[in-house]
Write a protein that holds these residues in place. Structure first.
Motif, PDB file in Angstrom:
ATOM      1  N   THR A   1       3.935   4.604  -0.013  1.00 41.38           N
ATOM      2  CA  THR A   1       5.171   4.268   0.691  1.00 41.38           C
ATOM      3  C   THR A   1       4.967   3.013   1.516  1.00 41.38           C
ATOM      4  OG1 THR A   1       5.734   6.619   0.831  1.00 41.38           O
ATOM      5  CG2 THR A   1       6.919   5.121   2.293  1.00 41.38           C
ATOM      6  N   SER A   2       5.941   2.129   1.474  1.00 39.40           N
ATOM      7  CA  SER A   2       5.885   0.901   2.260  1.00 39.40           C
ATOM      8  C   SER A   2       5.920   1.238   3.745  1.00 39.40           C
ATOM      9  CB  SER A   2       7.048  -0.010   1.896  1.00 39.40           C
ATOM     10  OG  SER A   2       7.183  -1.068   2.824  1.00 39.40           O
ATOM     11  N   MET A   3       4.990   0.664   4.500  1.00 39.11           N
ATOM     12  CA  MET A   3       4.968   0.905   5.942  1.00 39.11           C
ATOM     13  C   MET A   3       6.117   0.200   6.643  1.00 39.11           C
ATOM     14  SD  MET A   3       0.931   0.557   6.911  1.00 39.11           S
ATOM     15  CE  MET A   3      -0.278   1.750   6.364  1.00 39.11           C
ATOM     16  N   ALA A   4       6.600  -0.894   6.073  1.00 35.16           N
ATOM     17  CA  ALA A   4       7.647  -1.674   6.736  1.00 35.16           C
ATOM     18  C   ALA A   4       9.028  -1.092   6.491  1.00 35.16           C
ATOM     19  CB  ALA A   4       7.599  -3.123   6.262  1.00 35.16           C
ATOM     20  N   SER A   5       9.334  -0.752   5.239  1.00 31.19           N
ATOM     21  CA  SER A   5      10.690  -0.311   4.902  1.00 31.19           C
ATOM     22  C   SER A   5      10.820   1.193   4.737  1.00 31.19           C
ATOM     23  CB  SER A   5      11.147  -0.991   3.611  1.00 31.19           C
ATOM     24  OG  SER A   5      10.354  -0.566   2.513  1.00 31.19           O
ATOM     25  N   GLY A   6       9.704   1.897   4.517  1.00 31.11           N
ATOM     26  CA  GLY A   6       9.751   3.330   4.265  1.00 31.11           C
ATOM     27  C   GLY A   6      10.153   3.674   2.848  1.00 31.11           C
ATOM     28  N   GLN A   7      10.360   2.679   1.999  1.00 35.64           N
ATOM     29  CA  GLN A   7      10.701   2.920   0.604  1.00 35.64           C
ATOM     30  C   GLN A   7       9.439   3.171  -0.212  1.00 35.64           C
ATOM     31  OE1 GLN A   7      12.923  -0.869  -0.038  1.00 35.64           O
ATOM     32  NE2 GLN A   7      14.577   0.465  -0.752  1.00 35.64           N
ATOM     33  N   PRO A   8       9.556   3.898  -1.309  1.00 32.36           N
ATOM     34  CA  PRO A   8       8.406   4.030  -2.206  1.00 32.36           C
ATOM     35  C   PRO A   8       7.995   2.648  -2.743  1.00 32.36           C
ATOM     36  CG  PRO A   8      10.073   5.671  -2.724  1.00 32.36           C
ATOM     37  CD  PRO A   8      10.702   4.732  -1.744  1.00 32.36           C
ATOM     38  N   VAL A   9       6.687   2.422  -2.765  1.00 33.16           N
ATOM     39  CA  VAL A   9       6.189   1.128  -3.247  1.00 33.16           C
ATOM     40  C   VAL A   9       6.621   0.893  -4.690  1.00 33.16           C
ATOM     41  CG1 VAL A   9       4.078  -0.139  -3.839  1.00 33.16           C
ATOM     42  CG2 VAL A   9       4.246   1.064  -1.649  1.00 33.16           C
TER      43      VAL A   9
ATOM     44  N   LYS B   1       1.657  -6.947   7.424  1.00 34.93           N
ATOM     45  CA  LYS B   1       0.540  -6.002   7.287  1.00 34.93           C
ATOM     46  C   LYS B   1       0.969  -4.691   6.627  1.00 34.93           C
ATOM     47  CE  LYS B   1      -2.072  -7.912  11.171  1.00 34.93           C
ATOM     48  NZ  LYS B   1      -1.182  -9.088  11.346  1.00 34.93           N
ATOM     49  N   ASP B   2       1.824  -4.818   5.618  1.00 40.48           N
ATOM     50  CA  ASP B   2       2.278  -3.660   4.853  1.00 40.48           C
ATOM     51  C   ASP B   2       1.286  -3.438   3.705  1.00 40.48           C
ATOM     52  OD1 ASP B   2       3.632  -1.662   3.584  1.00 40.48           O
ATOM     53  OD2 ASP B   2       5.553  -2.715   3.463  1.00 40.48           O
ATOM     54  N   TYR B   3       0.140  -2.825   4.022  1.00 44.82           N
ATOM     55  CA  TYR B   3      -0.970  -2.758   3.075  1.00 44.82           C
ATOM     56  C   TYR B   3      -0.682  -1.937   1.821  1.00 44.82           C
ATOM     57  CZ  TYR B   3      -3.612  -5.042   6.747  1.00 44.82           C
ATOM     58  OH  TYR B   3      -4.039  -5.934   7.688  1.00 44.82           O
ATOM     59  N   PRO B   4       0.019  -0.804   1.891  1.00 54.57           N
ATOM     60  CA  PRO B   4       0.315  -0.103   0.631  1.00 54.57           C
ATOM     61  C   PRO B   4       1.115  -0.955  -0.350  1.00 54.57           C
ATOM     62  CG  PRO B   4       0.670   1.351   2.500  1.00 54.57           C
ATOM     63  CD  PRO B   4       0.424  -0.010   3.076  1.00 54.57           C
ATOM     64  N   LEU B   5       2.044  -1.762   0.154  1.00 57.27           N
ATOM     65  CA  LEU B   5       2.826  -2.620  -0.724  1.00 57.27           C
ATOM     66  C   LEU B   5       1.962  -3.748  -1.287  1.00 57.27           C
ATOM     67  CD1 LEU B   5       5.512  -3.204  -2.003  1.00 57.27           C
ATOM     68  CD2 LEU B   5       6.239  -4.393   0.071  1.00 57.27           C
ATOM     69  N   VAL B   6       1.105  -4.333  -0.439  1.00 52.16           N
ATOM     70  CA  VAL B   6       0.180  -5.357  -0.925  1.00 52.16           C
ATOM     71  C   VAL B   6      -0.715  -4.780  -2.009  1.00 52.16           C
ATOM     72  CG1 VAL B   6      -1.743  -6.865  -0.290  1.00 52.16           C
ATOM     73  CG2 VAL B   6       0.196  -6.622   1.260  1.00 52.16           C
ATOM     74  N   GLN B   7      -1.213  -3.586  -1.763  1.00 49.35           N
ATOM     75  CA  GLN B   7      -2.092  -2.902  -2.708  1.00 49.35           C
ATOM     76  C   GLN B   7      -1.399  -2.699  -4.054  1.00 49.35           C
ATOM     77  OE1 GLN B   7      -3.210   1.210  -1.665  1.00 49.35           O
ATOM     78  NE2 GLN B   7      -5.316   0.492  -1.508  1.00 49.35           N
ATOM     79  N   GLY B   8      -0.156  -2.236  -4.020  1.00 47.76           N
ATOM     80  CA  GLY B   8       0.590  -1.993  -5.257  1.00 47.76           C
ATOM     81  C   GLY B   8       0.860  -3.268  -6.027  1.00 47.76           C
ATOM     82  N   ILE B   9       1.229  -4.347  -5.322  1.00 44.81           N
ATOM     83  CA  ILE B   9       1.535  -5.603  -6.011  1.00 44.81           C
ATOM     84  C   ILE B   9       0.275  -6.211  -6.605  1.00 44.81           C
ATOM     85  CG2 ILE B   9       2.412  -7.942  -5.695  1.00 44.81           C
ATOM     86  CD1 ILE B   9       4.302  -6.853  -3.574  1.00 44.81           C
ATOM     87  N   VAL B  10      -0.844  -6.125  -5.884  1.00 47.52           N
ATOM     88  CA  VAL B  10      -2.113  -6.619  -6.428  1.00 47.52           C
ATOM     89  C   VAL B  10      -2.457  -5.881  -7.720  1.00 47.52           C
ATOM     90  CG1 VAL B  10      -4.606  -6.664  -6.025  1.00 47.52           C
ATOM     91  CG2 VAL B  10      -3.056  -7.458  -4.245  1.00 47.52           C
ATOM     92  N   LEU B  11      -2.230  -4.578  -7.739  1.00 45.94           N
ATOM     93  CA  LEU B  11      -2.480  -3.795  -8.949  1.00 45.94           C
ATOM     94  C   LEU B  11      -1.612  -4.271 -10.114  1.00 45.94           C
ATOM     95  CD1 LEU B  11      -2.878  -0.075  -7.831  1.00 45.94           C
ATOM     96  CD2 LEU B  11      -4.529  -1.466  -9.074  1.00 45.94           C
ATOM     97  N   VAL B  12      -0.335  -4.517  -9.840  1.00 43.89           N
ATOM     98  CA  VAL B  12       0.576  -4.949 -10.898  1.00 43.89           C
ATOM     99  C   VAL B  12       0.141  -6.300 -11.459  1.00 43.89           C
ATOM    100  CG1 VAL B  12       2.938  -5.679 -11.381  1.00 43.89           C
ATOM    101  CG2 VAL B  12       2.528  -3.611 -10.049  1.00 43.89           C
ATOM    102  N   TYR B  13      -0.175  -7.231 -10.579  1.00 42.18           N
ATOM    103  CA  TYR B  13      -0.647  -8.533 -11.040  1.00 42.18           C
ATOM    104  C   TYR B  13      -1.937  -8.388 -11.859  1.00 42.18           C
ATOM    105  CZ  TYR B  13       2.559 -11.713  -8.611  1.00 42.18           C
ATOM    106  OH  TYR B  13       3.666 -12.435  -8.223  1.00 42.18           O
ATOM    107  N   GLY B  14      -2.866  -7.572 -11.356  1.00 43.92           N
ATOM    108  CA  GLY B  14      -4.143  -7.404 -12.052  1.00 43.92           C
ATOM    109  C   GLY B  14      -3.986  -6.768 -13.420  1.00 43.92           C
TER     110      GLY B  14
END
Length: 326
Positions: free
Chosen positions: A93-101, A287-300
């Protein structure tokens, strides 16, 4: 007691071993990517929950958020939950918006894919005829001036970063002449500048490589044989020479596609494009790390899939590559 020999078709077919090696390499790379993305949130200095909530957040709120994210569990337990959740489509879950990543990524991913695919199509549409044209014009050492000009311009253009090309296009064509929108998405005209910013550099590189490869192919024996048969020049170039030159440049094209996907991060921020590139920059700032984590995974994963596809296509176009690795 004798063992039945393997069927000749299976013994002589290198594709099962070739495919097994490629899939094994993909699996290992995917595991390394998942592990690196998992460790990202643990290697960040300080407490990512405290960083995302702010330094003035109450300790009870920070503790509750850590418990909600499972950050108080042992590392191996967190890793197991992380991998299990990924394979069920739960990116957190996004820490900033509360939406699922996964929802945020699903909303932004199509814009990034459209941008990268359109840019790659432009690269191929421009680079292939341009490289062929200059190869034909300069073969055999003819037109040295054209060769020098083409090489110099292509090297210079390829050295300019995508974001700098984007800024220049905005200043000249959007702000100066008013021909295109400055930023955002809308009608077809809004795609022109970001696609051009992504495509100009790779097109220059690919055109130069195609010219060099085609010049090498044009000197091969099979091309001289085709000319000796008095085949039309167009047939010699298109049917005999070009496919062999493109096979040699396919790997470079795959690498370019992966670099263009990565280049969308900067270009999207120049043009305020609502894709993953602009989203990951905003997430890093907040510093929304779960969202950063998810996007890095998608790019990778995108990069790994492109590389796998390039390997398979190369094997289909040049079966000798599969045989050599058998």
């Amino acid at each position: 007691m004798t063992t039945a020999a393997a069927p000749a078709g299976l013994r002589g077919n290198p594709w099962p071993a070739f495919a097994a090696r490629r899939l094994a390499r993909f699996a290992v790379s995917l595991w390394a990517l998942l592990t690196a993305a998992f460790l990202m949130i643990h290697l960040v200095p300080g407490d990512p929950v405290r960083a995302s909530l702010g330094l003035t957040a109450p300790a009870a709120l920070v503790a509750a958020k850590r418990a909600e994210l499972g950050l108080d569990d042992p590392l191996w337990v967190q890793y197991g939950h992380y991998v299990r959740n990924l394979f069920t489509g739960d990116f957190g879950t996004s820490m900033a918006s509360g939406q699922p990543v996964a929802q945020v990524i699903g909303d932004r991913l199509p814009s990034t894919v459209q941008l990268a695919v359109l840019a790659f199509a432009v690269v191929v549409a421009v680079a292939v005829p341009l490289g062929v044209c200059f190869a034909v014009l300069t073969r055999g050492g003819r037109r040295r001036g054209a060769e020098l000009g083409f090489t110099s311009v292509s090297v210079f253009v390829a050295a300019i970063p995508e974001f700098l090309i984007g800024v220049g296009l905005v200043a000249l064509l959007a702000v100066g002449l008013g021909w295109f929108p400055v930023a955002g998405t809308g009608d077809a005209s809004s795609y022109v500048l970001p696609v051009a910013a992504l495509a100009i550099g790779p097109a220059a590189v690919l055109a130069r490589i195609i010219r060099v490869e085609l010049l090498s192919v044009l000197g091969a024996d099979f091309v001289r044989t085709a000319r000796a048969k008095r085949l039309p020049a167009r047939l010699v170039y298109v049917r005999h020479a070009l496919p062999n030159a493109l096979t040699a440049t396919l790997t470079l094209g795959g690498l370019m596609l992966t670099s263009m996907v990565a280049g969308t991060v900067l270009v999207e921020n120049v043009f305020a494009w609502p894709g993953l590139g602009s989203t990951i920059v905003q997430s890093i700032v907040t510093k929304d790390y779960p969202l950063v984590q998810g996007i890095v995974l998608v790019y990778g994963v995108g990069v790994l899939l492109v590389n796998l596809l390039v390997d398979v296509v190369l094997g289909l176009l040049d079966p000798r590559s599969a045989i050599r690795e058998a």
